[in-house]
Design an enzyme around this catalytic site. Structure first.
Site, PDB file in Angstrom:
ATOM      1  CG  ASP A  96      -4.300   5.533   1.380  1.00  0.00           C
ATOM      2  OD1 ASP A  96      -5.520   4.716   1.290  1.00  0.00           O
ATOM      3  OD2 ASP A  96      -4.258   6.605   1.991  1.00  0.00           O
TER       4      ASP A  96
ATOM      5  CD  GLU B 145      -8.927   4.865  -1.280  1.00  0.00           C
ATOM      6  OE1 GLU B 145     -10.206   4.731  -0.609  1.00  0.00           O
ATOM      7  OE2 GLU B 145      -7.763   5.375  -0.857  1.00  0.00           O
TER       8      GLU B 145
ATOM      9  CG  ASP C  26      -2.219   0.675   1.299  1.00  0.00           C
ATOM     10  OD1 ASP C  26      -2.246   1.476   0.305  1.00  0.00           O
ATOM     11  OD2 ASP C  26      -3.035  -0.283   1.268  1.00  0.00           O
TER      12      ASP C  26
ATOM     13  CG  HIS D 252      -9.034  -1.473   4.584  1.00  0.00           C
ATOM     14  ND1 HIS D 252      -9.098  -1.190   2.815  1.00  0.00           N
ATOM     15  CD2 HIS D 252      -8.031  -0.082   4.814  1.00  0.00           C
ATOM     16  CE1 HIS D 252      -8.459  -0.196   2.955  1.00  0.00           C
ATOM     17  NE2 HIS D 252      -7.722   0.732   4.048  1.00  0.00           N
ATOM     18  CG  ASP D 253     -11.150   2.154   3.849  1.00  0.00           C
ATOM     19  OD1 ASP D 253     -10.776   2.494   4.674  1.00  0.00           O
ATOM     20  OD2 ASP D 253     -10.343   2.785   2.677  1.00  0.00           O
TER      21      ASP D 253
HETATM   22  C1  GLC Z   1      -7.910   5.018   2.021  1.00  0.00           C
HETATM   23  C2  GLC Z   1      -8.237   3.976   3.009  1.00  0.00           C
HETATM   24  C3  GLC Z   1      -8.405   4.057   3.947  1.00  0.00           C
HETATM   25  C4  GLC Z   1      -7.544   5.463   5.029  1.00  0.00           C
HETATM   26  C5  GLC Z   1      -7.563   6.673   4.264  1.00  0.00           C
HETATM   27  C6  GLC Z   1      -6.680   7.590   4.539  1.00  0.00           C
HETATM   28  O1  GLC Z   1      -8.838   5.505   1.670  1.00  0.00           O
HETATM   29  O2  GLC Z   1      -8.293   3.299   2.877  1.00  0.00           O
HETATM   30  O3  GLC Z   1      -8.570   3.422   5.033  1.00  0.00           O
HETATM   31  O4  GLC Z   1      -8.461   5.866   6.124  1.00  0.00           O
HETATM   32  O5  GLC Z   1      -7.653   6.305   2.811  1.00  0.00           O
HETATM   33  O6  GLC Z   1      -5.350   6.863   4.076  1.00  0.00           O
END
Ligand code: GLC
Ligand code: CA
Length: 549
Positions: free
Chosen positions: A200, A254, A99, A327-328
């Site tokens: 991310d 993402e 990540d 995980h979100d």
């Molecule tokens: C992304 C991650 C999330 C995190 C956020 C800030 O959305 O998937 O879990 O809290 O970024 O890094």
């Protein structure tokens, strides 16, 4: 170097390390635990892993606040455990994605510590703004997690921007030195043998010049001024040209609030593309408005529209990343499926996305139909976003109502330890788990489902094996049938010599089986089903069938 696009033939498994498997008994998941379970992952048919962050971190956002990009956290086993894991993964032909979290760092990162003291060359590594004569914040942006996006730093005597938690200051990507740091990080892991990155909130890295106020968005104020910002493509291209294209690696971006059309500006499969695949959010919004904190009733038609539009609009131009969970978000089964038909709907959900075109990802526990955790006390929540939202919404409602809302919305609903067996702590740890184990583990766990040939787990195995065996799943043309149906999702995949039809019921009622014109069932073989008899002219609750010609 030639980019072989190996990711198109793989299925990935996402590990959220804290809750995957504890190997040393301290209660926290770690890489020793991952090592133990690599063969299990492979046995699912998964041959890639995306690791949520495993770097040293104070844990303000469970690892998404990184204090050192070139090391592995000691609690996860440090570099030694990582390299052992990587070696074993390679032996098993499992690709490994790290990540990459470079929109922000931890405030405990050395760069931030030096930046706040104006020690060169770190002075401009972050986005600092002086106090204003009128006493107002530098602009009206909200953070995604904790109130306003600006926090005053006593040491420097200035505000810093944080689009997420207070402990996650945003990097200043306009500074070429920061981009050099990113490239160093990429090279470091690629040279170690890692196969790529999940990036991310990568669409946030370039903020509109002057950081203007936002008068457009009612929530997440500011987002139009930093999502898909002015230099994002330029910076990503720089990362590609200077580093990524010299390796046979892949990148997964993402991207909150992204349409398929916009996605093509990042991941088109021609020389303009800067990355390979994209995590879009539309597939998560069939039961909410943009965020899990604005839930709505589940709409199958909304889900189908999201799936189909990405299938059609990317076809031949870019490659889809397919997922239902990460995980979100809370677990998918209680949201898009039904707890009354737990097993059947868990399987139907699998069939609804595993035969689409693209590269599927599974999130730990999804393969056994784990469901949302429902704590009885708000203090039990760990996640920074959950805690903030709980403290600031529905204040006039009774406790049970507020809690129920959190069960539906919180990311912690999906962050409890993986349920391996029915022994203490679900077999996750021999110590005291860092987080709560879902109380349903005696009935939902891997060991039990290994024994049961009819389990969700075995269904995932079969479905993944099937998708790998049939070229039509990789190549075939996608068509959605009966798009107006609010109870069934029917789609076909077709190529010369091979044809697949996937029929999924999304209702607790018995409904008539509808077969599109030109699909003659008398010549078809049912290659996957979730009820013993797949020949009836009606569909049972949450029944699914996959026909092959
Ligand atoms: C992304 C991650 C999330 C995190 C956020 C800030 O959305 O998937 O879990 O809290 O970024 O890094
Ligand atoms: Ca541990």
């Amino acid at each position: 170097m030639e980019q072989t696009k190996w990711y198109k033939d793989r299925v990935f498994y996402q590990i959220w390390p804290r809750s995957f498997k504890d190997g040393n008994g301290d209660g926290m998941g770690d890489l020793w635990g991952v090592c133990e379970k690599l063969e299990y992952i492979k046995s699912l048919g998964c041959d890639g892993i995306w690791f949520s962050p495993i770097y040293p971190s104070p844990g303000a956002d469970c690892g998404y606040d990184i204090a050192d990009y070139m090391d592995i956290a000691p609690e996860f086993g440090g570099m030694e455990a990582f390299q052992a894991m990587l070696k074993r993964a390679k032996e098993l032909d499992i690709k490994v994605l790290m990540d990459l979290v470079v929109n922000h760092t931890s405030d405990e990162h050395e760069w931030f510590q030096k930046s706040r003291q104006r020690i060169e060359p770190y002075t401009d590594y972050y986005i600092w703004r002086p106090a204003r004569p009128d006493g107002k914040l530098p602009n009206n942006w909200d953070s995604n997690f904790e109130g306003k996006a600006w926090t005053w730093d006593e040491v420097r005597g200035e505000y810093y921007l944080h689009l997420f938690a207070v402990k996650q200051p945003d990097l200043n990507m306009d500074n070429p030195l920061v981009r050099e740091e990113v490239k160093k990080i990429l090279k470091f892991w690629l040279d170690m043998g890692v196969d790529g990155f999940r990036e991310d909130v990568i669409t946030y890295i370039s903020k509109k010049e002057g950081l203007p106020n936002d008068h457009l968005f009612p929530i997440y104020k500011g987002m139009p001024n930093y999502n898909h910002g002015p230099h994002v493509h330029e910076y990503l291209m720089e990362f590609k040209q200077d580093v990524l294209q010299h390796y046979d690696c892949m990148t997964l971006a993402e991207a909150p609030l992204v349409s398929p059309k916009k996605a093509l500006t990042y991941i088109a499969e021609d020389e303009t593309g800067q990355m390979d695949m994209m995590i879009q959010f539309q597939c998560q919004c069939a039961d909410c408005l943009f965020t899990d904190y604005l839930p709505t009733k589940f709409s199958l038609r909304k889900m189908k529209r999201a799936f189909s539009s990405w299938q059609h609009k990317l076809r031949g131009k870019a490659w889809n990343m397919l997922y239902l969970e990460n995980h979100d978000h809370p677990r998918i089964l209680p949201r898009y499926g039904s707890l009354d038909y737990w097993k059947q709907s868990g399987k139907t959900l699998a069939a609804s996305y595993l035969f689409l075109q693209g590269t599927p990802f599974l999130y730990q526990g999804q393969e056994i139909g784990m469901v949302n955790w429902e704590p009885s006390d708000p203090e039990m929540y760990e996640d920074v976003q959950t805690r903030y939202n709980y403290a600031h919404s529905n204040l006039n409602k009774p406790l049970d109502v507020r809690l129920k809302k959190m069960w539906r919305s919180s990311r912690d609903s999906a962050r409890t330890p993986v349920q391996w067996d029915n022994t203490a702590n679900a077999g996750f740890t021999t110590g005291t788990p860092w987080f709560y184990v879902n109380e349903n583990y005696p009935s939902i766990n891997v060991a039990q489902q290994e024994q049961d040939p009819d389990s969700i787990l075995h269904f995932y195995r079969k479905a993944i094996a099937l998708r790998k065996r049939l070229p039509v799943v990789k190549e075939g043309e996608y068509r959605e049938h009966f798009p107006l149906s609010s109870t069934q999702y029917v789609y076909s995949r077709q190529m010369p010599g091979e044809k697949l039809l996937v029929v999924c019921s999304f209702t607790g009622k018995v409904t008539p089986l509808r077969i599109p014109k030109g699909f003659d069932l008398s010549h078809a073989e049912v290659v996957l089903q979730n009820y013993p008899d797949a020949s009836a002219a009606t569909l049972q609750p949450y029944e699914c069938r996959v026909y092959l010609w």
